[in-house]
Write a protein that holds these residues in place. Structure first.
Motif, PDB file in Angstrom:
ATOM      1  N   ILE A 180       1.250  -5.735 -14.469  1.00  0.00           N
ATOM      2  CA  ILE A 180      -0.057  -5.152 -15.216  1.00  0.00           C
ATOM      3  C   ILE A 180      -1.189  -5.160 -14.389  1.00  0.00           C
ATOM      4  CG2 ILE A 180      -1.959  -5.433 -16.958  1.00  0.00           C
ATOM      5  CD1 ILE A 180       0.593  -6.507 -18.813  1.00  0.00           C
ATOM      6  N   SER A 181      -1.795  -4.070 -13.920  1.00  0.00           N
ATOM      7  CA  SER A 181      -3.034  -4.040 -13.081  1.00  0.00           C
ATOM      8  C   SER A 181      -4.041  -3.574 -13.688  1.00  0.00           C
ATOM      9  CB  SER A 181      -2.574  -3.211 -11.865  1.00  0.00           C
ATOM     10  OG  SER A 181      -1.498  -3.404 -10.936  1.00  0.00           O
ATOM     11  N   ARG A 188      -6.226   7.321  -9.406  1.00  0.00           N
ATOM     12  CA  ARG A 188      -6.235   8.191  -8.139  1.00  0.00           C
ATOM     13  C   ARG A 188      -5.747   7.261  -6.924  1.00  0.00           C
ATOM     14  NH1 ARG A 188     -11.952   7.656  -6.061  1.00  0.00           N
ATOM     15  NH2 ARG A 188     -10.739   5.716  -5.272  1.00  0.00           N
ATOM     16  N   ASP A 189      -5.929   5.991  -6.790  1.00  0.00           N
ATOM     17  CA  ASP A 189      -5.363   5.340  -5.622  1.00  0.00           C
ATOM     18  C   ASP A 189      -4.006   5.159  -5.606  1.00  0.00           C
ATOM     19  OD1 ASP A 189      -8.107   5.125  -5.110  1.00  0.00           O
ATOM     20  OD2 ASP A 189      -8.370   3.028  -5.362  1.00  0.00           O
ATOM     21  N   LEU A 190      -3.225   5.403  -6.718  1.00  0.00           N
ATOM     22  CA  LEU A 190      -1.770   5.357  -6.724  1.00  0.00           C
ATOM     23  C   LEU A 190      -1.183   6.218  -5.712  1.00  0.00           C
ATOM     24  CD1 LEU A 190      -0.882   5.079 -10.635  1.00  0.00           C
ATOM     25  CD2 LEU A 190      -0.715   3.409  -8.727  1.00  0.00           C
ATOM     26  N   GLY A 191      -1.927   7.229  -5.328  1.00  0.00           N
ATOM     27  CA  GLY A 191      -1.180   8.494  -4.508  1.00  0.00           C
ATOM     28  C   GLY A 191      -2.132   8.300  -3.229  1.00  0.00           C
ATOM     29  N   GLN A 195      -4.670  -0.557  -2.546  1.00  0.00           N
ATOM     30  CA  GLN A 195      -3.931  -1.668  -3.063  1.00  0.00           C
ATOM     31  C   GLN A 195      -2.885  -1.111  -4.048  1.00  0.00           C
ATOM     32  OE1 GLN A 195      -6.659  -4.443  -4.908  1.00  0.00           O
ATOM     33  NE2 GLN A 195      -5.017  -5.971  -5.551  1.00  0.00           N
ATOM     34  N   ALA A 196      -3.407  -0.188  -4.903  1.00  0.00           N
ATOM     35  CA  ALA A 196      -2.786   0.560  -6.018  1.00  0.00           C
ATOM     36  C   ALA A 196      -1.218   1.219  -5.455  1.00  0.00           C
ATOM     37  CB  ALA A 196      -3.636   1.389  -6.791  1.00  0.00           C
ATOM     38  N   ALA A 197      -1.536   1.942  -4.309  1.00  0.00           N
ATOM     39  CA  ALA A 197      -0.429   2.425  -3.705  1.00  0.00           C
ATOM     40  C   ALA A 197       0.664   1.673  -3.242  1.00  0.00           C
ATOM     41  CB  ALA A 197      -0.777   3.437  -2.607  1.00  0.00           C
ATOM     42  N   LEU A 214       1.170  -1.630  -4.576  1.00  0.00           N
ATOM     43  CA  LEU A 214       1.556  -2.152  -5.864  1.00  0.00           C
ATOM     44  C   LEU A 214       2.931  -1.170  -6.127  1.00  0.00           C
ATOM     45  CD1 LEU A 214      -1.388  -3.681  -7.539  1.00  0.00           C
ATOM     46  CD2 LEU A 214       0.831  -4.887  -6.645  1.00  0.00           C
ATOM     47  N   LEU A 215       2.417   0.224  -6.083  1.00  0.00           N
ATOM     48  CA  LEU A 215       3.487   1.306  -6.562  1.00  0.00           C
ATOM     49  C   LEU A 215       4.626   1.318  -5.976  1.00  0.00           C
ATOM     50  CD1 LEU A 215       4.353   3.617  -8.708  1.00  0.00           C
ATOM     51  CD2 LEU A 215       2.682   5.003  -7.377  1.00  0.00           C
ATOM     52  N   ALA A 216       4.615   1.184  -4.548  1.00  0.00           N
ATOM     53  CA  ALA A 216       5.672   1.329  -3.646  1.00  0.00           C
ATOM     54  C   ALA A 216       6.745   0.271  -3.992  1.00  0.00           C
ATOM     55  CB  ALA A 216       4.989   1.293  -2.279  1.00  0.00           C
ATOM     56  N   ARG A 217       6.151  -0.907  -4.097  1.00  0.00           N
ATOM     57  CA  ARG A 217       7.060  -2.208  -4.143  1.00  0.00           C
ATOM     58  C   ARG A 217       7.566  -2.133  -5.539  1.00  0.00           C
ATOM     59  NH1 ARG A 217       2.311  -5.119  -1.877  1.00  0.00           N
ATOM     60  NH2 ARG A 217       1.476  -5.887  -3.916  1.00  0.00           N
TER      61      ARG A 217
END
Length: 67
Positions: A5-6, A48-51, A56-58, A60-63
């Motif tokens: 959870i972020s 937005r930052d996931l992509g 930091q969000a990207a 976390l998603l990659a992990r």
């Protein structure tokens, strides 16, 4: 199962409260929950930052995807 959870650090208290309540509910069901505060982020920028590579969000998603 593990749940991540972020929440953006710049969110208003209700967003942080919702994340905490959700985490507690999942933990009561026996799930392992980790929480992350995304520096200088809110619910719009964190999505937005996931992509965006290097955020930091990207990372976390990659992990999560690598699991």
């Amino acid at each position: 199962m593990s749940v991540k959870i972020s929440v953006g650090a710049d969110e208003t208290p209700p967003f942080h409260g919702q994340a905490a309540t959700f985490a507690e509910s999942l933990e009561k069901q026996g799930l392992v929950v980790s929480r992350t505060s995304l520096a200088a982020a809110n619910h719009m920028s964190s999505v937005r930052d996931l992509g965006l590579a290097g955020t930091q969000a990207a990372a976390l998603l990659a992990r999560v995807l690598a699991m």
